[in-house]
Design a protein around this motif. Structure first.
Motif, short mmCIF file in Angstrom:
data_model
loop_
_atom_site.label_atom_id
_atom_site.label_comp_id
_atom_site.label_asym_id
_atom_site.label_seq_id
_atom_site.Cartn_x
_atom_site.Cartn_y
_atom_site.Cartn_z
N LYS A 7 0.82 -1.22 0.00
CA LYS A 7 0.00 0.00 0.00
C LYS A 7 0.85 1.26 0.00
CE LYS A 7 -0.54 0.01 4.97
NZ LYS A 7 -1.41 -0.27 6.08
N LEU A 51 -4.10 -5.26 -5.66
CA LEU A 51 -3.85 -5.21 -4.22
C LEU A 51 -4.52 -4.00 -3.59
CD1 LEU A 51 -0.07 -6.17 -4.16
CD2 LEU A 51 -2.05 -7.65 -3.77
N HIS A 52 -4.45 -2.86 -4.27
CA HIS A 52 -5.04 -1.62 -3.77
C HIS A 52 -5.58 -0.85 -4.96
CE1 HIS A 52 -3.28 -2.20 0.21
NE2 HIS A 52 -2.20 -2.61 -0.43
N GLN A 54 -8.70 0.17 -7.90
CA GLN A 54 -9.61 -0.46 -8.84
C GLN A 54 -9.01 -0.39 -10.23
OE1 GLN A 54 -13.36 1.70 -8.54
NE2 GLN A 54 -14.32 -0.18 -7.84
N ASN A 71 -11.52 -5.12 -8.19
CA ASN A 71 -11.37 -4.41 -6.92
C ASN A 71 -10.27 -5.06 -6.09
OD1 ASN A 71 -13.71 -2.49 -7.02
ND2 ASN A 71 -14.79 -4.42 -7.36
N ASN A 72 -10.00 -4.49 -4.91
CA ASN A 72 -8.98 -5.05 -4.01
C ASN A 72 -9.16 -6.56 -3.86
OD1 ASN A 72 -8.13 -2.43 -3.54
ND2 ASN A 72 -9.15 -2.26 -1.58
N GLY A 73 -8.10 -7.29 -4.13
CA GLY A 73 -8.12 -8.73 -3.96
C GLY A 73 -8.59 -9.51 -5.17
N ALA A 92 -3.49 2.60 -8.55
CA ALA A 92 -3.64 1.18 -8.26
C ALA A 92 -2.27 0.54 -8.05
CB ALA A 92 -4.38 0.48 -9.40
#
Length: 103
Positions: A7, A51-52, A54, A71-73, A92
């Protein structure tokens, strides 16, 4: 051994990356971006993990352009020959696993 706080990662340019590992010719890299990439087809398969942030991922299936919001993940798997392009929505951070020296 190292710990990477994804992040907090920011490259000096869009799509800049930090190579995390190269395991027998398969690389894992952390990318930062705030601009779209380019349409491309990788040499081999690609795993693309948001990871972070969109990302709107555009891809072609049966010669038709499609898209999905990641999205995240979320994970996008590009099989061999899948033409695709990533468009971040804002900033992102993305984990990419692919064959070494792929586009």
């Amino acid at each position: 051994m190292r710990v990477i706080e994804s992040k907090n990662f920011k490259a000096d340019r869009s799509w800049g990356s930090l190579q995390i590992a190269n395991m027998n010719g398969v690389t894992t890299s952390l990318h930062w971006t705030n601009t779209p990439y380019k349409w491309h087809t990788n040499e081999g398969e690609e795993v693309f993990v948001v990871l972070h942030g969109q990302v709107k991922m555009f891809y072609k299936k049966d010669h038709e352009e499609k898209s999905v919001i990641l999205n995240n993940g979320d994970i996008f798997f590009a099989s061999n020959g899948t033409e695709h392009v990533a468009h971040p929505i804002g900033e992102a951070r993305i984990l990419v696993v692919e064959i070494e020296n792929s586009i």
